[in-house]
Scaffold this motif. Sequence first.
Motif, PDB file in Angstrom:
ATOM      1  N   ASP A 172     -10.249  27.731  25.461  1.00  0.00           N
ATOM      2  CA  ASP A 172     -10.420  27.610  26.846  1.00  0.00           C
ATOM      3  C   ASP A 172     -11.009  26.173  26.767  1.00  0.00           C
ATOM      4  OD1 ASP A 172     -11.497  27.475  29.402  1.00  0.00           O
ATOM      5  OD2 ASP A 172     -13.232  29.044  29.120  1.00  0.00           O
ATOM      6  N   LYS A 173     -10.090  25.242  27.530  1.00  0.00           N
ATOM      7  CA  LYS A 173     -10.319  23.857  27.422  1.00  0.00           C
ATOM      8  C   LYS A 173     -11.328  23.434  28.265  1.00  0.00           C
ATOM      9  CE  LYS A 173      -7.797  19.445  27.739  1.00  0.00           C
ATOM     10  NZ  LYS A 173      -6.323  18.910  28.194  1.00  0.00           N
ATOM     11  N   ALA A 174     -11.735  24.011  29.276  1.00  0.00           N
ATOM     12  CA  ALA A 174     -12.990  23.894  30.070  1.00  0.00           C
ATOM     13  C   ALA A 174     -14.404  24.097  29.240  1.00  0.00           C
ATOM     14  CB  ALA A 174     -13.093  24.600  31.338  1.00  0.00           C
ATOM     15  N   SER A 175     -14.515  25.215  28.504  1.00  0.00           N
ATOM     16  CA  SER A 175     -15.658  25.465  27.728  1.00  0.00           C
ATOM     17  C   SER A 175     -15.365  25.096  26.357  1.00  0.00           C
ATOM     18  CB  SER A 175     -16.135  27.081  28.053  1.00  0.00           C
ATOM     19  OG  SER A 175     -15.259  27.786  27.158  1.00  0.00           O
ATOM     20  N   MET A 176     -14.245  24.740  26.078  1.00  0.00           N
ATOM     21  CA  MET A 176     -13.856  24.456  24.438  1.00  0.00           C
ATOM     22  C   MET A 176     -14.472  25.472  23.439  1.00  0.00           C
ATOM     23  SD  MET A 176     -12.073  21.709  24.462  1.00  0.00           S
ATOM     24  CE  MET A 176     -12.061  21.122  22.817  1.00  0.00           C
ATOM     25  N   THR A 177     -13.859  26.755  23.945  1.00  0.00           N
ATOM     26  CA  THR A 177     -14.397  27.947  23.127  1.00  0.00           C
ATOM     27  C   THR A 177     -13.200  28.545  22.806  1.00  0.00           C
ATOM     28  OG1 THR A 177     -14.892  29.267  24.930  1.00  0.00           O
ATOM     29  CG2 THR A 177     -16.785  27.964  23.865  1.00  0.00           C
ATOM     30  N   VAL A 178     -13.037  29.485  21.806  1.00  0.00           N
ATOM     31  CA  VAL A 178     -11.832  30.260  21.482  1.00  0.00           C
ATOM     32  C   VAL A 178     -12.147  31.660  21.557  1.00  0.00           C
ATOM     33  CG1 VAL A 178     -11.036  28.608  19.790  1.00  0.00           C
ATOM     34  CG2 VAL A 178     -12.644  30.277  19.033  1.00  0.00           C
ATOM     35  N   LYS A 179     -11.132  32.442  21.786  1.00  0.00           N
ATOM     36  CA  LYS A 179     -11.042  33.930  22.163  1.00  0.00           C
ATOM     37  C   LYS A 179      -9.714  34.419  21.124  1.00  0.00           C
ATOM     38  CE  LYS A 179      -9.005  34.314  26.598  1.00  0.00           C
ATOM     39  NZ  LYS A 179      -9.079  34.735  28.013  1.00  0.00           N
ATOM     40  N   PRO A 180      -9.935  35.947  20.725  1.00  0.00           N
ATOM     41  CA  PRO A 180      -8.691  36.268  20.179  1.00  0.00           C
ATOM     42  C   PRO A 180      -7.674  36.866  21.279  1.00  0.00           C
ATOM     43  CG  PRO A 180     -10.585  37.701  20.202  1.00  0.00           C
ATOM     44  CD  PRO A 180     -10.987  36.747  20.732  1.00  0.00           C
ATOM     45  N   GLN A 181      -6.500  36.745  20.840  1.00  0.00           N
ATOM     46  CA  GLN A 181      -5.312  37.430  21.692  1.00  0.00           C
ATOM     47  C   GLN A 181      -4.343  38.323  20.856  1.00  0.00           C
ATOM     48  OE1 GLN A 181      -4.816  37.574  25.056  1.00  0.00           O
ATOM     49  NE2 GLN A 181      -2.898  38.691  24.724  1.00  0.00           N
ATOM     50  N   VAL A 182      -4.116  39.301  20.867  1.00  0.00           N
ATOM     51  CA  VAL A 182      -3.314  40.022  20.231  1.00  0.00           C
ATOM     52  C   VAL A 182      -1.931  39.646  20.705  1.00  0.00           C
ATOM     53  CG1 VAL A 182      -2.454  42.478  19.486  1.00  0.00           C
ATOM     54  CG2 VAL A 182      -4.811  41.796  19.946  1.00  0.00           C
ATOM     55  N   SER A 203     -14.604  32.461  15.032  1.00  0.00           N
ATOM     56  CA  SER A 203     -15.129  33.559  15.498  1.00  0.00           C
ATOM     57  C   SER A 203     -15.092  33.495  16.961  1.00  0.00           C
ATOM     58  CB  SER A 203     -16.496  33.808  14.850  1.00  0.00           C
ATOM     59  OG  SER A 203     -17.284  32.761  15.501  1.00  0.00           O
ATOM     60  N   PRO A 204     -15.125  34.622  17.693  1.00  0.00           N
ATOM     61  CA  PRO A 204     -15.008  34.694  19.019  1.00  0.00           C
ATOM     62  C   PRO A 204     -16.351  34.138  19.909  1.00  0.00           C
ATOM     63  CG  PRO A 204     -14.536  36.962  18.269  1.00  0.00           C
ATOM     64  CD  PRO A 204     -15.072  36.027  17.050  1.00  0.00           C
ATOM     65  N   GLY A 205     -15.836  33.200  21.026  1.00  0.00           N
ATOM     66  CA  GLY A 205     -16.708  32.299  21.553  1.00  0.00           C
ATOM     67  C   GLY A 205     -17.236  31.139  21.173  1.00  0.00           C
ATOM     68  N   GLN A 206     -16.721  30.884  19.864  1.00  0.00           N
ATOM     69  CA  GLN A 206     -17.231  29.756  18.936  1.00  0.00           C
ATOM     70  C   GLN A 206     -16.470  28.646  19.731  1.00  0.00           C
ATOM     71  OE1 GLN A 206     -16.362  29.847  14.892  1.00  0.00           O
ATOM     72  NE2 GLN A 206     -16.974  27.685  14.679  1.00  0.00           N
ATOM     73  N   LYS A 207     -17.430  27.464  19.718  1.00  0.00           N
ATOM     74  CA  LYS A 207     -17.011  26.035  20.217  1.00  0.00           C
ATOM     75  C   LYS A 207     -16.307  25.305  19.175  1.00  0.00           C
ATOM     76  CE  LYS A 207     -20.559  25.252  23.897  1.00  0.00           C
ATOM     77  NZ  LYS A 207     -19.534  24.861  24.754  1.00  0.00           N
ATOM     78  N   VAL A 208     -15.412  24.478  19.624  1.00  0.00           N
ATOM     79  CA  VAL A 208     -14.492  23.863  18.640  1.00  0.00           C
ATOM     80  C   VAL A 208     -14.213  22.439  19.287  1.00  0.00           C
ATOM     81  CG1 VAL A 208     -13.139  25.837  17.754  1.00  0.00           C
ATOM     82  CG2 VAL A 208     -12.344  24.848  19.824  1.00  0.00           C
TER      83      VAL A 208
END
Length: 383
Positions: free
Chosen positions: A303-313, A345-350
């Motif tokens: 998510d470029k706005a929050s710079m966090t990641v989420k899993p996608q199957v 991990s889910p929601g982690q900032k990167v």
Amino acid sequence: MKKTVFALAGAAVLLAACSKSAPPEEPVRAVKVITVGSSAFASSHEYAGEVKAQVESRLGFRVGGKIIKRQAELGQHVRAGQVLAQLDPQDYRLAADAARAQVAAAATNRDLAAADFRRYKELKDQNFISGAELERREATLKAAQAQLEQAQSQLAVQGNQANYAALLADVSGVVTAIDAEPGQVVAAGAPVVRIAADGVRDVVFSVPEDKLAGIKLGAPVKVRVWAQDTELPGKVREVAASSDPVTRTYPVKVSIDAKEPPALGATVYVVPEAAGIVGMPVIKLPTTALRQEGKATAVWLLDKASMTVKPQVIQIATADGNDVVVASGLQPGMLVVSAGVHVLSPGQKVSVYQKNWAAAGANTAQAAPDSIATATAAVPAAK
């Protein structure tokens, strides 16, 4: 009163000592990111083949007998007329001697009949015998002459039989197989030595029945040599009219004319130039972007706005080397983490790695200033 204050202060200190300290903040991970793109479905059929000589002869003796010597060796280059193997010629020499004696006997009979004919002709000229008697002597002479010619022909045949005891190479080439050894008794015509003639080479491969319509005589093809990683032009020379009884595929021969042709038996890959197929758009990702989530395959979306990641199957359709073709789960424009997925991990900032050259798919774009590249897709070659 003072004791009470000191007691309360001591309890506060003890409670403060027993309470847990706040956990440290999770570090911001640097990752490589690609932008998902799609392209038209494009594929080509690739067939594995083998290099063979365009002319390969299985040489055998024209007469039967016992092999007493074999001069040819596997892999040896031989010249036309060179002796490859020999049979025991004793029986054929004896047969030739017998035929020679028959010629001598027939010649003697012919000479005797000729002398009789001359004498009877003189007697006929003096009217001492009848014309019928002279005709009988002439017929005897003709018969003797025919017997002599027959014996001479038989002698020539026996002479050839003796010469056939030596197996000669009819072309210059390389010995590719040995089918008989000294001491072995072979019948006439049984293969003894196989020779691949020098000259043009063929690439032989097999095509399944449903792909045969795409192979035409004279059609250009590309031949890729596996060991040398080189590409040669070729042309379809022959397409089998019937399938192989074991594999149920159709053998195809492609002629290649190169200054330095590949070695006999070399492995090559053949790609017909007209075999491309275009269809629906697909998405292709590098395998470094994949992770296992239970029994499913997943990727990390950014998510470029929050710079966090989420899993996608996602679901995978097929693989192509270090890339995979995605069947579902992604849409063009999504941002997918392509490296560093094992520490997230889910929601982690990167943060986006600043020296990113993404390699995803056949058409890879240079990383943009924010280190986000585009992954376009191409369907892998069908082998």
